[in-house]
Design an enzyme around this catalytic site. Sequence first.
Site, PDB file in Angstrom:
ATOM      1  N   ASN A   7       6.213  11.147  11.446  1.00  0.00           N
ATOM      2  CA  ASN A   7       6.666  10.497  10.219  1.00  0.00           C
ATOM      3  C   ASN A   7       7.743  11.381   9.581  1.00  0.00           C
ATOM      4  O   ASN A   7       7.461  12.514   9.178  1.00  0.00           O
ATOM      5  CB  ASN A   7       5.460  10.319   9.276  1.00  0.00           C
ATOM      6  N   HIS A  10       9.630  12.825   4.935  1.00  0.00           N
ATOM      7  CA  HIS A  10       9.895  13.993   4.088  1.00  0.00           C
ATOM      8  C   HIS A  10      11.200  14.706   4.423  1.00  0.00           C
ATOM      9  O   HIS A  10      11.654  15.554   3.652  1.00  0.00           O
ATOM     10  CB  HIS A  10       8.700  14.938   4.096  1.00  0.00           C
ATOM     11  N   HIS A  47       8.607   5.163   6.313  1.00  0.00           N
ATOM     12  CA  HIS A  47       8.049   4.266   5.304  1.00  0.00           C
ATOM     13  C   HIS A  47       9.147   3.885   4.326  1.00  0.00           C
ATOM     14  O   HIS A  47       9.629   4.725   3.562  1.00  0.00           O
ATOM     15  CB  HIS A  47       6.915   5.008   4.582  1.00  0.00           C
ATOM     16  N   ARG A  49       9.609   2.573   1.225  1.00  0.00           N
ATOM     17  CA  ARG A  49       8.806   2.241   0.041  1.00  0.00           C
ATOM     18  C   ARG A  49       9.589   1.327  -0.881  1.00  0.00           C
ATOM     19  O   ARG A  49      10.822   1.378  -0.950  1.00  0.00           O
ATOM     20  CB  ARG A  49       8.420   3.521  -0.713  1.00  0.00           C
ATOM     21  N   ARG A  53      11.782   6.043  -2.680  1.00  0.00           N
ATOM     22  CA  ARG A  53      11.789   7.446  -3.124  1.00  0.00           C
ATOM     23  C   ARG A  53      12.271   8.400  -2.037  1.00  0.00           C
ATOM     24  O   ARG A  53      12.714   9.490  -2.343  1.00  0.00           O
ATOM     25  CB  ARG A  53      10.412   7.871  -3.637  1.00  0.00           C
ATOM     26  N   GLU A  73       6.497   1.739   8.343  1.00  0.00           N
ATOM     27  CA  GLU A  73       5.395   1.587   7.389  1.00  0.00           C
ATOM     28  C   GLU A  73       5.918   0.781   6.222  1.00  0.00           C
ATOM     29  O   GLU A  73       7.027   1.029   5.732  1.00  0.00           O
ATOM     30  CB  GLU A  73       4.963   2.957   6.869  1.00  0.00           C
ATOM     31  N   THR A 104       0.545   7.714   0.201  1.00  0.00           N
ATOM     32  CA  THR A 104      -0.365   6.578   0.332  1.00  0.00           C
ATOM     33  C   THR A 104      -1.797   7.072   0.144  1.00  0.00           C
ATOM     34  O   THR A 104      -2.284   7.870   0.939  1.00  0.00           O
ATOM     35  CB  THR A 104      -0.221   5.946   1.733  1.00  0.00           C
ATOM     36  N   GLU A 154      -4.728   1.461  11.900  1.00  0.00           N
ATOM     37  CA  GLU A 154      -4.527   2.907  11.802  1.00  0.00           C
ATOM     38  C   GLU A 154      -5.615   3.426  10.871  1.00  0.00           C
ATOM     39  O   GLU A 154      -5.662   3.063   9.684  1.00  0.00           O
ATOM     40  CB  GLU A 154      -3.135   3.251  11.256  1.00  0.00           C
ATOM     41  N   HIS A 195      -2.776  10.545   8.500  1.00  0.00           N
ATOM     42  CA  HIS A 195      -2.785  10.977   7.101  1.00  0.00           C
ATOM     43  C   HIS A 195      -3.529  12.296   6.948  1.00  0.00           C
ATOM     44  O   HIS A 195      -4.713  12.389   7.258  1.00  0.00           O
ATOM     45  CB  HIS A 195      -3.380   9.941   6.141  1.00  0.00           C
TER      46      HIS A 195
HETATM   47  N1  PXP Z   1       0.061   7.143   8.308  1.00  0.00           N
HETATM   48  C1  PXP Z   1       0.311   6.424   7.186  1.00  0.00           C
HETATM   49  C2  PXP Z   1      -0.037   4.983   7.191  1.00  0.00           C
HETATM   50  C3  PXP Z   1       0.894   7.023   6.055  1.00  0.00           C
HETATM   51  O1  PXP Z   1       1.117   6.292   4.943  1.00  0.00           O
HETATM   52  C4  PXP Z   1       1.261   8.377   6.116  1.00  0.00           C
HETATM   53  C5  PXP Z   1       1.933   9.022   4.939  1.00  0.00           C
HETATM   54  O2  PXP Z   1       3.186   8.466   4.754  1.00  0.00           O
HETATM   55  C6  PXP Z   1       0.999   9.078   7.312  1.00  0.00           C
HETATM   56  C7  PXP Z   1       0.392   8.446   8.383  1.00  0.00           C
HETATM   57  C8  PXP Z   1       1.376  10.517   7.467  1.00  0.00           C
HETATM   58  O3  PXP Z   1       0.617  11.288   6.593  1.00  0.00           O
HETATM   59  P1  PXP Z   1       0.934  12.844   6.463  1.00  0.00           P
HETATM   60  O4  PXP Z   1       2.302  12.954   5.885  1.00  0.00           O
HETATM   61  O5  PXP Z   1      -0.137  13.340   5.557  1.00  0.00           O
HETATM   62  O6  PXP Z   1       0.864  13.415   7.846  1.00  0.00           O
END
Ligand code: PXP
Length: 247
Positions: A7, A10, A47, A49, A53, A73, A104, A154, A195
Amino acid sequence: MLKLGVNIDHVATIREARYRNRGFGEPDPVMAVKLCQAAGAHGITAHLREDRRHIQDRDVWKLREVAKRLNLEMANAPEIVSIGIKLKPDIVCIVPERRLEVTTEGGLDVAANEKSLVETRKKMNDAGIEVSLFIAPDAAQIEASARVGAQFIELHTGQFAEHFAVENERKTELQRLVSAAQLARTLDLRVNAGHGLNYENLAALFAVPHLEELNIGHSIVSRAVLVGMENAVKEMLWVMRGYGDAP
Ligand code: PXP
C-alpha cells in the site's frame, strides 16, 4: 505462495505534507511502485479517499499504467465507484471511510449495507474488476460478504496488531482470524488480510490458514525511509516466506 500487496498511500502522504494541491511534488508514488515491483511485490494497493488526503485522482491513472496488479481501496460512494469502473483496477477493496479517522479504523458493516454492496459488486464484476470487502473477522460479516457475492474478503488485522504485545490477547485475536478464514473458505470466499501488519507481528499470522495476499503499507513505507523501498519490500517478503509450508 503468500503474496504481498504494498500500500503506497503514505508515499503520497509525504508528498502532500509539502505539496498539497500543487499537482506535482516528491516523492512520486509511481517511482515507489516501480521500486516495489522490482523488489518482488506482487501487487500495489492505493486508497483514493473521498477527502483526497494522500492519493489524488491523477495518481490512480498513472498507477494503473505502471502497476502489474492494482488494488484500489475505496468507499462505496457513487463518485469513487464511478472512478473505479473507468479506471479498471484488477481488484477493488471496499472499505468504510470516516473523515476524522487517521486510517481505516474498523471493518465494513456488510450486513447493514448488503443491498448497495450487491449493486456495487455487480457493477465492478460487469466491468471485469474483482471485489474484496474489508471486514472484521466476524461470522455475520463473512456470511453477508458471501451473500453479496464478493470474490474476496480482506480480514482486518488491526485488532490483532493492537493486541499483539499481550500474549493472551494476541491468541484471542489470532483465533478470531483463524475461525474467520476457515468460515470464509467454506463459503467459497478467497481470503486476504491487512492493517497494522509489520516486520515484528507478521510471523504470528502464519497460524491463519487460506491467506492469499497481505496488504501492507505503513510499516513498509516507514522502513523505506530508513533503508530504501526495495530493501523494505525485500525484507517483508523475507518475513513472509514459508507461509503455508508444513510445520
Ligand atoms: N488494508 C486496508 C483495507 C487498509 O485500509 C489499509 C490502510 O490503508 C491497509 C490494508 C494497510 O494498513 P497499514 O498501513 O497499517 O499496513
